[in-house]
Design a protein around this motif. Structure first.
Motif, PDB file in Angstrom:
ATOM      1  N   ARG A 280       0.718  -1.352  -0.100  1.00  0.00           N
ATOM      2  CA  ARG A 280       0.136  -0.110   0.005  1.00  0.00           C
ATOM      3  C   ARG A 280       0.835   1.253  -0.099  1.00  0.00           C
ATOM      4  NH1 ARG A 280      -3.050  -0.262  -2.796  1.00  0.00           N
ATOM      5  NH2 ARG A 280      -1.900  -2.112  -3.444  1.00  0.00           N
ATOM      6  N   THR A 281       2.001   1.243   0.685  1.00  0.00           N
ATOM      7  CA  THR A 281       2.913   2.265   0.591  1.00  0.00           C
ATOM      8  C   THR A 281       3.732   2.706  -0.675  1.00  0.00           C
ATOM      9  OG1 THR A 281       3.591   2.005   2.929  1.00  0.00           O
ATOM     10  CG2 THR A 281       5.013   3.154   1.692  1.00  0.00           C
ATOM     11  N   LEU A 282       3.721   1.675  -1.528  1.00  0.00           N
ATOM     12  CA  LEU A 282       4.295   1.717  -2.900  1.00  0.00           C
ATOM     13  C   LEU A 282       3.092   2.334  -3.563  1.00  0.00           C
ATOM     14  CD1 LEU A 282       6.449   1.069  -5.012  1.00  0.00           C
ATOM     15  CD2 LEU A 282       5.545  -1.241  -5.185  1.00  0.00           C
ATOM     16  N   ALA A 283       1.916   1.779  -3.594  1.00  0.00           N
ATOM     17  CA  ALA A 283       0.897   2.163  -4.297  1.00  0.00           C
ATOM     18  C   ALA A 283       0.678   3.772  -4.193  1.00  0.00           C
ATOM     19  CB  ALA A 283      -0.327   1.413  -4.201  1.00  0.00           C
ATOM     20  N   CYS A 284       0.490   4.103  -2.815  1.00  0.00           N
ATOM     21  CA  CYS A 284       0.276   5.599  -2.696  1.00  0.00           C
ATOM     22  C   CYS A 284       1.355   6.569  -3.101  1.00  0.00           C
ATOM     23  CB  CYS A 284       0.104   5.923  -1.126  1.00  0.00           C
ATOM     24  SG  CYS A 284      -1.307   5.323  -0.765  1.00  0.00           S
TER      25      CYS A 284
END
Length: 395
Positions: A280-284
């Protein structure tokens, strides 16, 4: 503590996963020809896609509990047998209405993917389950990429029914493989079907289940928003040809395959929620980078597609672990949990696709698509964080 039962070979579940997803779109290049042959409007033949999706969503909720009550093996083999009959019905359908009826019946194959995930959970621990699900998810991603191309080639050379003959042959091979390799893994079936369906409130009351399921739903939601908005954002802004647009839209799926491969390699070494938060960190971060590039005036198609590809990688990191978490909240209800989580995921994807379609215009498509995807990814991040905190409370 009893040893988990022996599971099937991973290759068996990978091939079953590919069969579960191929029928959705392998015949899409044939729709116009099918409409002409059946002498109906294109919108009528389009029901073969929308109706299939709706039926599969409903069946997700039904087949999971059935597998908890009667076992994984009979549900998977029964689904394959019905699919074989339905596919023959599609091939020999004399009119559009009989075709659509058999097409709806084909949807029984889609939920066997969720039952296959329950098989993995029956035979492994949580972290190892995430690793195996990561490899299975690669097939789930690559099949829809190759399906339309294969269907187009078959149609061009042999007519639209060739795609369904291919599905028939593939399903027959998978049936034989599952018959020989898939032993029963649900060693504690529920006492009755009514009792099994009464377990849904138990799942719905579990905060950890909702955290995992909603993380999946909004992770997939960002992907569906991309599918809904990319033709407008990339096609209009950069004047891509249909072929180039098709390759561009495949970029996020390529990212998902790579992320799923990483999950297969590393999920067993980290906590489920750690993998989810990393994804999720990579997506954001990727989507914020895309908005920053837009604000800086970057005018290249990769300024849009690059960040979206990172979303694909992030989903590959997140979804196997979120799936493993959802079906581990109540291990004795793994089939029910897998089916319900899949239904929630489908609903989340449909919702974000609708939002993207409603919000995007030719004028705002480039940045609005990234904003819609970022909103979905941010909600997924929040639910992953909640899952992480809830798991820490339990430990």
């Amino acid at each position: 503590m009893s040893q988990p039962p022996d599971g099937p070979r991973l290759s068996t579940l990978i091939l079953l996963s590919a069969l579960c997803i191929l029928p959705i779109n392998i015949f899409l290049p044939s729709l116009t020809g099918m409409a002409a042959e059946f002498d109906v409007d294109y919108g009528v033949i389009g029901l073969s896609l929308a109706g299939y999706a709706g039926a599969s969503a409903v069946l997700q909720i039904v087949l999971g509990p059935l597998s908890d009550r009667f076992g994984r093996r009979p549900v998977i083999l029964g689904g394959l047998a019905i699919f074989l009959v339905a596919t023959l019905g599609c091939i020999f359908a004399p009119n559009i209405w009989s075709f659509l009826g058999f097409r709806l019946l084909q949807a029984v194959i889609a939920p066997t993917y969720a039952v296959a995930l329950a098989v993995i959970r029956d035979t492994t621990g949580k972290e190892e389950a995430a690793s195996r699900i990561g490899y299975v998810a690669m097939a789930w991603a690559v099949a829809p990429m190759l399906g339309p191309s294969l269907g187009g080639l078959l149609d061009e050379n042999f007519g639209w029914r060739a795609s369904f003959w291919f599905l028939e042959a593939f399903a027959l091979a998978i049936f034989a493989l599952c018959w020989s390799d898939l032993r029963e893994t649900n060693l504690s079936p529920s006492a009755s079907l009514c009792a099994q369906f009464r377990t849904y409130p138990d799942l719905l009351a579990a905060r950890r289940f909702w955290a995992y399921a909603l993380c999946m739903a909004f992770s997939v939601g960002a992907f569906f928003a991309f599918l809904a908005g990319a033709p407008l954002a990339a096609g209009y802004a950069y004047d891509l040809s249909p072929a180039a647009l098709g390759l561009a839209m495949g970029s996020i799926t390529c990212g998902f395959m790579f992320g799923s491969f990483l999950s297969g390699r590393f999920a067993g070494r980290f906590r489920l929620t750690e993998m989810m938060l990393a994804g999720r960190t990579l997506a954001c971060a990727g989507l914020l980078l895309g908005l920053a590039l837009y604000a800086a005036g970057a005018d290249h198609v990769m300024a849009l597609l690059g960040p979206c590809m990172l979303v694909g990688v992030s989903n590959g990191l997140t979804i196997p672990s979120a799936n493993a978490g959802a079906i581990s909240v109540r291990p004795q209800l793994a089939g029910s949990a897998a089916g319900l989580a899949s239904a929630i995921t489908v609903a989340g994807g449909a919702a974000m696709s609708s939002v993207a379609s409603a919000v995007l215009t030719p004028e705002n498509a480039r940045y609005a698509l990234l904003l819609v995807m970022l909103g979905s990814a941010a909600i997924a991040f929040a639910t992953a964080l909640i899952a992480h905190l809830l798991e820490r409370e339990r430990s």
